[in-house]
Design a protein around this motif. Sequence first.
Motif: not given
Length: 360
Positions: A2, A6, A29, A155, A355-356
Amino acid sequence: MRFAPPNPLRIADRASGLNAPTVRSYNERLVLSLLLQSSGISRLEIGEKTGLSAQTVSVIVRSLEQEALVSKGEAQRGRVGPPTIPLSLNPEGAFSVGVSFGEDAANVALIDFVGRVRYHAAHLYSSLQESPAAIAAKIEEGLLTLPPASRTRVAGVGLAVPDDGNVSGRIRKLLGRDLADAQANIERKLGLSVYIQNEITAAAGGESLFGMARSLSDFLFFYLGSRLHSRLILNYQIHSGRSDLSHDVGLLALHQGLKKRGLALSDIGSEIPAAADELYTQWQQACSQQILESVRSLLSFVNFKSVVLSSYAPPVLARDLCERLRKELPDVQFLLGANTTAPKAIGAASLPYHSRFMVQ
């Protein structure tokens, strides 16, 4: 992985529909976004709010627990049926760094997965070398405050930058002429993804994700910095309009008046100094009138019930302003922003999370 970069979603993927991994990623998400808004909810409540089956929720939650992104609370007993186990985001599950650029200094903030500020520093431009490497070095200082095991859970980095028309020479020298080059330089130096957004939009996003507005889908956002800026949020989407539009009733106007009286903003504590009383009243009136004018104009076209005022100003200033606004427009809910330590930097730090981990 993760925390690896991405995978891009190709147009070809969209044309052929959503494959199983993409659906799984979206559902994860969705659950993470829900837990950010409603900490302590149960698997049953997640299923009710998302429409996912009990089995799908269990599989997703178990996966997120194994990745240490979600943690369980103590079982709640006393009801009919099995005990309820509250679920929350794990604050140690991820970290992010945000950088914003003020009048005199660059702010660096490190936040955890629930938006708590773990590190903050303001670096005067006069103390920085004029290159993106200087920013990367200050970000690295913040990252080093994390335990070694947590540094693998960063992240990314967010940069909150002013519009071209508002970029001062000092910021231009620090970031260079091309933001894409600055982004690439910092990514190369730190090995982390860098995300860039307009500074006011970033502050609004941070307040929406972690702050007072996390439960609000529609609201008008004001950022009280050197100047007064605004953004409109409808159905969780931030609308910039003329993003360069601002009003000169912000803290710079107050600061200049205080300076003539031998005072500074930092001299304002729990109350206003007597020498600044008249000046403060005039500034507050001008600022509130501008906000009221904007709110009334928008209410003619858009239905919203809440206004969020975000600022790094001394708390008494923002609090007094909100009180004045509530008296003028009692039908509108005026709320103080929760992010008072470098709101733009915290907003920038929220960009990697958007975003993640979050549903856009």
